[in-house]
Design an enzyme around this catalytic site. Sequence first.
Site, short mmCIF file in Angstrom:
data_model
loop_
_atom_site.label_atom_id
_atom_site.label_comp_id
_atom_site.label_asym_id
_atom_site.label_seq_id
_atom_site.Cartn_x
_atom_site.Cartn_y
_atom_site.Cartn_z
N CYS A 205 0.82 -1.22 -0.23
CA CYS A 205 0.52 -0.42 0.06
C CYS A 205 0.86 1.29 0.16
CB CYS A 205 -1.32 0.13 0.83
SG CYS A 205 -1.59 1.19 1.87
N CYS B 31 0.27 3.40 2.93
CA CYS B 31 0.62 3.16 4.32
C CYS B 31 2.51 3.21 4.15
CB CYS B 31 0.65 2.07 4.05
SG CYS B 31 -1.23 0.97 3.66
#
Length: 103
Positions: free
Chosen positions: A30, A33
């Site tokens: 991600c 992230c």
Amino acid sequence: MIIHLKKENFENEVMKSEIPVLIDFFATWCGPCKMLGPVLEELASEKSEIKFIKIDVDEHEDLARQYGVMSVPTLLFFKDGNLVGNSVGFLPKEVLIQKIEAL
């Protein structure tokens, strides 16, 4: 310091924690992230009154499902074993500090 949590120690590290807990539900693939990671590392070194925990949603799908995590990153805030707040998506450091101080 950030704790990489396993399901086995969730109860002790989160539900029985004597200090507020911020959990970052993340995934290694991600992009947001990856952007949030260094921000949380900085905050963890500055805010010893908060416990910072990371949980990989791909490794712990059951915990993610239990807490309704539908996208990553999702931050959950716990105090006295109770879920007291959440946030989805990347947040800049200043906004995270405001959320933490609101605990």
